[in-house]
Design an enzyme around this catalytic site. Structure first.
Site, PDB file in Angstrom:
ATOM      1  N   PRO A  94      13.892  42.976  13.380  1.00  0.00           N
ATOM      2  CA  PRO A  94      14.511  43.719  14.491  1.00  0.00           C
ATOM      3  C   PRO A  94      13.521  43.907  15.630  1.00  0.00           C
ATOM      4  O   PRO A  94      12.357  44.259  15.404  1.00  0.00           O
ATOM      5  CB  PRO A  94      14.897  45.050  13.845  1.00  0.00           C
ATOM      6  CG  PRO A  94      15.106  44.716  12.406  1.00  0.00           C
ATOM      7  CD  PRO A  94      14.075  43.658  12.086  1.00  0.00           C
ATOM      8  N   CYS A  95      13.997  43.695  16.870  1.00  0.00           N
ATOM      9  CA  CYS A  95      13.070  43.559  17.989  1.00  0.00           C
ATOM     10  C   CYS A  95      13.129  44.613  19.086  1.00  0.00           C
ATOM     11  O   CYS A  95      12.418  44.468  20.079  1.00  0.00           O
ATOM     12  CB  CYS A  95      13.253  42.186  18.625  1.00  0.00           C
ATOM     13  SG  CYS A  95      14.957  41.824  19.103  1.00  0.00           S
TER      14      CYS A  95
END
Length: 376
Positions: A94-95
């Protein structure tokens, strides 16, 4: 033969590219239950095989240190390797914590820490190769880049040689401007005999052996994004036809993908948020300048398909937001791919926005497949 273990699977856009490129799926891991349900649903609809070792609905943290599934994963990797299979880990942690438009908390954020966890899983379980995917902020922002370089250093110390590249998914034929950093690594033992002394010392895979851009990228970045023929804005006219301008790359347009995926007859065609105001009718076709309520242009590519943080993308010529079917088309999914009807609208758009565009996933997977065949 090569098998993949997928982490942060979401609804499986990245995995689908690898599956279509000839990789076998050993196992998938996803923390959010509705996304994993969507993964299972789409594979059933598309008549694809289930993962050899099944689905893991848990945090990736259960695969490192003394986590609940550490021994299982260790045994599975060893089994495949004993059968002379190449084993790969793939994943895009997840960014939001690295995104320029996101939380920007970096590796200290709740999601940012998962990039370290993924690398720790690679180091602990020693797959033959891996793919790491993330946003360009991890590459271009100074303090995030320092963290990224530390991850690379740790992977090299663990016996991997690396190559990385900043790509835009439009280069693979996806109709959107979406930058991503991709890092690929393989155990030194598999390639040492084919590396020159300089590459061995730097623990880098030379472009002559692994070329991110050839032959599977379809477009040059500037050719795709900056073609002078791309239209800018036009008054919004509901349900009015508009001819394609000359010089436009049709395969990169919203309209091409809407037609390609037959979005009006897609199972997810009616999955869209109902408008609460008429104000968005004032937004011109192609006006994507605002943070929210961006109206796409039918004869242009889309901005990054990100549907969180109040970012709303409007249909080019209908008085509504995009449907899930249309968003899937912008993510270049095959038209037979669908999300379950029972999935909430929020989850549908979140999983779509989180995913890697399918044609980019396929291009990357084919690039890796070519490389693996080259070194054998």
């Amino acid at each position: 033969m090569a098998s993949i273990f997928s982490f942060f699977t979401g609804s499986g856009f990245l995995d689908l590219g690898f599956e279509k490129a000839g990789f076998h799926t050993a196992a998938v891991n996803e923390f959010h239950g509705p996304f994993l349900d969507a993964y299972k649903h789409s594979r059933k609809v598309m008549s694809l095989d289930e993962p050899k070792f099944g689905h893991y609905h848990c945090s990736i943290e259960e695969f490192i240190d003394q986590g609940e599934h550490v021994e299982e994963l260790k045994t599975q990797v060893a089994q495949l390797q004993s059968e002379r299979e190449m084993v790969g880990f793939i994943g895009g942690p997840p960014c939001p914590d690295f995104s320029v438009g996101g939380k920007n908390k970096g590796h200290e954020g709740e999601n940012g820490r998962l990039s370290r966890t993924y690398v720790d899983a690679i180091i602990q379980h020693k797959p033959d190769f891996f793919l790491f995917e993330n946003v360009k902020g991890l590459w271009r922002t100074k303090r995030h880049r320092e963290f990224y370089e530390q991850l690379k250093s740790d992977l090299r110390d663990a016996g991997y040689v690396l190559t990385d590249h900043l790509v835009n998914c439009i280069q693979y034929g996806a109709p959107q401007d979406r930058d991503r950093i991709l890092m690929f690594g393989i155990k030194n033992e598999h390639v040492a005999s084919q590396l020159d002394a300089q590459s061995l010392e730097a623990k880098c895979i030379p472009v002559e052996l692994f070329n991110w851009e050839k032959p599977h990228m379809k477009f040059d970045r500037d050719e795709a994004l900056k073609a002078p023929a791309w239209p800018t804005t036009a008054p919004f006219n509901e349900s009015v036809e508009s001819p394609m301008p000359e010089g436009v790359i049709r395969s990169l347009t919203i309209e091409h993908w809407f037609e390609e995926n037959d979005v009006l007859n897609h199972p997810n065609a009616d999955a869209f948020f109902k408008p609460k105001s008429d104000k968005f009718k004032l937004v011109e076709e192609g006006d994507t300048s605002k943070k929210s309520f961006k109206r796409l242009h039918r004869w242009r590519y889309s901005p990054t398909a990100a549907y969180g943080n109040n970012e709303v993308h409007l249909h080019p010529y209908e008085a509504r937001r995009l449907s899930a079917a249309e968003a899937l088309a912008i993510q270049s999914l095959p038209k037979e791919f669908e999300l379950p009807a029972t999935m909430t609208l929020s989850d549908k758009f979140k999983t779509i926005g989180n995913g890697v565009p399918y044609v980019a996933a396929l291009g990357v997977a084919n690039t890796i497949q070519d490389f693996l065949h080259r070194i054998r």
